[in-house]
Design a protein around this motif. Structure first.
Motif, PDB file in Angstrom:
ATOM      1  N   THR A 114       0.864  -1.178   0.000  1.00 23.45           N
ATOM      2  CA  THR A 114       0.000   0.000   0.000  1.00 23.45           C
ATOM      3  C   THR A 114       0.903   1.231   0.000  1.00 23.45           C
ATOM      4  OG1 THR A 114      -0.194  -0.234   2.407  1.00 23.45           O
ATOM      5  CG2 THR A 114      -2.039  -1.023   1.091  1.00 23.45           C
ATOM      6  N   PHE A 116       0.307   5.035   0.134  1.00 19.94           N
ATOM      7  CA  PHE A 116      -0.756   6.021   0.369  1.00 19.94           C
ATOM      8  C   PHE A 116      -0.156   7.399   0.631  1.00 19.94           C
ATOM      9  CE2 PHE A 116      -4.976   3.769   1.414  1.00 19.94           C
ATOM     10  CZ  PHE A 116      -4.714   2.751   0.513  1.00 19.94           C
ATOM     11  N   GLU A 118      -2.139   9.916   0.947  1.00 19.40           N
ATOM     12  CA  GLU A 118      -3.168  10.563   1.772  1.00 19.40           C
ATOM     13  C   GLU A 118      -3.506   9.602   2.898  1.00 19.40           C
ATOM     14  OE1 GLU A 118      -6.660  11.302  -0.559  1.00 19.40           O
ATOM     15  OE2 GLU A 118      -5.841  13.096  -1.471  1.00 19.40           O
ATOM     16  N   SER A 120      -5.552   7.307   5.605  1.00 14.30           N
ATOM     17  CA  SER A 120      -6.612   6.316   5.435  1.00 14.30           C
ATOM     18  C   SER A 120      -6.672   5.413   6.661  1.00 14.30           C
ATOM     19  CB  SER A 120      -6.316   5.454   4.202  1.00 14.30           C
ATOM     20  OG  SER A 120      -7.168   4.325   4.173  1.00 14.30           O
ATOM     21  N   THR A 123      -9.613   1.982   4.077  1.00 13.14           N
ATOM     22  CA  THR A 123      -9.132   1.451   2.794  1.00 13.14           C
ATOM     23  C   THR A 123      -7.799   0.731   2.979  1.00 13.14           C
ATOM     24  OG1 THR A 123     -10.249   3.286   1.721  1.00 13.14           O
ATOM     25  CG2 THR A 123      -8.694   2.056   0.387  1.00 13.14           C
ATOM     26  N   ALA A 124      -6.855   1.394   3.647  1.00 15.02           N
ATOM     27  CA  ALA A 124      -5.534   0.777   3.800  1.00 15.02           C
ATOM     28  C   ALA A 124      -5.636  -0.509   4.602  1.00 15.02           C
ATOM     29  CB  ALA A 124      -4.586   1.770   4.483  1.00 15.02           C
ATOM     30  N   ASP A 140       3.318  -1.989   3.902  1.00 13.34           N
ATOM     31  CA  ASP A 140       2.943  -0.590   3.726  1.00 13.34           C
ATOM     32  C   ASP A 140       4.215   0.204   3.481  1.00 13.34           C
ATOM     33  OD1 ASP A 140       1.099   1.689   3.819  1.00 13.34           O
ATOM     34  OD2 ASP A 140       2.257   2.240   5.607  1.00 13.34           O
ATOM     35  N   ARG A 172      -2.919   5.357  -3.268  1.00 16.44           N
ATOM     36  CA  ARG A 172      -3.809   6.497  -2.982  1.00 16.44           C
ATOM     37  C   ARG A 172      -2.962   7.754  -3.153  1.00 16.44           C
ATOM     38  NH1 ARG A 172      -8.018   7.366   1.906  1.00 16.44           N
ATOM     39  NH2 ARG A 172      -9.160   5.972   0.526  1.00 16.44           N
ATOM     40  N   HIS A 173      -3.508   8.710  -3.889  1.00 20.41           N
ATOM     41  CA  HIS A 173      -2.722   9.908  -4.224  1.00 20.41           C
ATOM     42  C   HIS A 173      -3.668  11.098  -4.384  1.00 20.41           C
ATOM     43  CE1 HIS A 173       0.274  12.420  -6.260  1.00 20.41           C
ATOM     44  NE2 HIS A 173       1.184  11.552  -5.840  1.00 20.41           N
ATOM     45  N   ALA A 193      -6.708   3.325  -4.999  1.00 18.38           N
ATOM     46  CA  ALA A 193      -7.367   3.426  -3.683  1.00 18.38           C
ATOM     47  C   ALA A 193      -7.825   4.858  -3.435  1.00 18.38           C
ATOM     48  CB  ALA A 193      -6.400   2.969  -2.593  1.00 18.38           C
ATOM     49  N   HIS A 200     -12.633   6.226  -6.912  1.00 18.41           N
ATOM     50  CA  HIS A 200     -12.326   5.341  -5.766  1.00 18.41           C
ATOM     51  C   HIS A 200     -13.077   4.045  -6.052  1.00 18.41           C
ATOM     52  CE1 HIS A 200     -11.251   3.941  -1.932  1.00 18.41           C
ATOM     53  NE2 HIS A 200     -11.684   4.921  -1.152  1.00 18.41           N
TER      54      HIS A 200
END
Ligand code: NCD
Length: 449
Positions: A114, A116, A118, A120, A123-124, A140, A172-173, A193, A200
């Motif tokens: 993952t 990410f 942003e 979370s 979701t994560a 992660d 996720r961005h 994500a 999404h």
């Protein structure tokens, strides 16, 4: 926010692709710079092969590209039916086993990461739990403590993930279009994500699964999505997915937080909450996207009074309506705490369905052979034309596929019957159309329905 990233919003959302399965550029998509920031120009990709543009020659039927999930708009109808079918089986398996890992483990020995940019919670973590239940190892990459802080570009970070041996990247961005960019520069599947105000897709899939679980069907349901629609990737992916599966989708919020045009046929836009909620089967509230509302944050008291969902507002919906929210909830703003304790509130069920939906997506992306003796597919995902040729496209086809699967699975059919009889007991609920607030605009309806 990590260095090198800039949140962007985009203009009107793009509609469904003309041919499902072909990458369709999103209108006014914001580009991603090598540093991971955003520029207002189309992508300029360097290095690895990219997805074909609209004028590129069609790829070979047998060309194999990784099965990425960058959005609902680019998910072919057969792939959508495949993922939903897997998701329902995953949920049933989890319910049967009390949430134990699948045996034999379908993704034993595989590794996902993952990435990410942003924050979370759901979701994560649900991707991590999903990977664990499938026998895969989940890692992660903590962006805030990574070389991103030293200025490493998105592209270099992605390529490093691939070099480290990860079999899939869950990204996720804050920049819209980042997942499509990642899918173009990587040779392993990318799962979106959440990309800025773009899409999404796994949230929409888990929401569809939650609705199916409670209502037994999607076609013909009235779904009211309420809140900061303009900045919500959840609203966009849900509108695309639910309308495609035959639901009647209403997007509602303060005029300044509504998109200029519906993303696809089957979607109506209105600022009038009463109109959106009238006889709704599903009410989905959205979080105010504070991080994307710099300088234009609405007055929260005004928002709550006009578009917050409390017991009085919920009365307009059908008595057996379900209340959803992707989370995290700003308690007392989007949802009155009283309705969060109402039995119709299925927010935690959405989280449970999120694990099953993400298991389905990971299995679909990493183990593309159709299970249970079904024939293999030559190619899939965005670049796989096989489904386009084998299956009729359009909402009717997806609906039929989903309906066939539902008929084949008793618990789901039973859930649908329960919902129907509940509705019959409630007497059909015909609420008279309310007067819209003074100054409210007339609803905008997409062409085609
Ligand atoms: C959503 C997201 O991040 O887009 N949350 C989630 O994935 N559970 C919605 C939101 O944060 O508003």
């Amino acid at each position: 926010m990590p260095a090198g990233t800039t949140p962007q919003s985009v203009g009107p959302a793009a509609g469904l692709p003309q041919r499902p399965g072909v990458l369709t550029p999103v209108a006014k998509t914001v580009g991603v710079t090598e540093a991971g920031g955003a520029v207002d120009r189309p992508f300029h990709l360097r290095g690895r092969s990219t997805s074909p543009g609209p004028s590129a020659p069609a790829q070979s039927r047998f060309a194999r590209r990784p099965r990425s999930l960058t959005g609902i708009a680019t998910l072919s109808t057969p792939d959508l039916a495949d993922v939903l079918s897997r998701a329902r089986r995953m949920l049933a398996a989890l319910e049967r086993s009390g949430g134990r890992p699948l045996a034999p483990a379908p993704l034993a020995g595989r590794r996902i990461v993952t990435l990410f940019y942003e924050n979370s919670t759901r979701t994560a973590q649900s991707f991590h739990v999903a990977a664990h239940l499938l026998g895969a190892a989940a890692f992660d990459l903590p962006v805030a403590r990574s070389s991103v802080q030293k200025g490493e570009s998105l592209r270099d970070t992605l390529r490093t993930c691939e070099a480290l041996g990860f079999d899939a990247v869950i990204l996720r961005h804050p920049v819209t279009g980042a997942a499509a960019y990642a899918a173009a520069v990587l040779g392993v599947p990318v799962i979106n994500a959440g990309d800025g105000t773009g899409e999404h897709p796994t949230q929409a899939l888990l929401d569809a699964l939650t609705i199916l679980r409670h209502k037994g069907r999607l076609a013909g349901l009235k779904v009211a999505i309420v809140g900061d629609v303009r900045h919500s990737r959840v609203a966009r992916s849900n509108a695309l997915l639910l309308a495609r599966l035959g639901a009647e989708v209403w997007l509602c919020g303060p005029p300044g937080l509504l998109p200029a045009a519906p993303p696809c046929p089957g979607v109506t836009i209105t600022p009038c909450l009463d109109e959106a909620l009238d006889a709704a089967d599903v009410v989905m509230a959205l979080r105010i996207q504070r991080e994307r509302l710099a300088g234009v944050l609405p007055d929260l008291g005004e928002y709550r009074r006009g578009w917050g969902i409390g017991p009085r507002q919920l009365e307009r919906a059908r008595p057996d309506a379900i209340l959803m929210h992707p989370g995290p909830v700003n308690r007392g703003i989007e949802l009155d705490p009283a309705v969060m304790d109402d039995p119709r509130c299925v927010v935690e069920d959405q989280v449970r369905c999120g694990v099953a939906a993400r298991m389905a997506v990971l299995e679909w992306a990493l183990r593309p052979v159709r299970p249970e003796g079904a024939k293999d597919e030559p190619a899939g995902g965005e670049d796989g034309p096989a489904g386009d040729e084998d299956e009729p496209s359009g909402s009717g086809a997806a609906e039929r596929l989903v309906a066939d699967e539902r008929a084949a699975e008793a618990p789901w059919a039973a859930a649908g019957q329960r919902a129907e009889s509940h509705r019959a007991e409630a007497g059909g609920v015909a609420v008279a159309p309310p007067e819209c607030a003074a100054g409210a605009r007339r609803p905008v309806v997409a062409n085609g329905r």
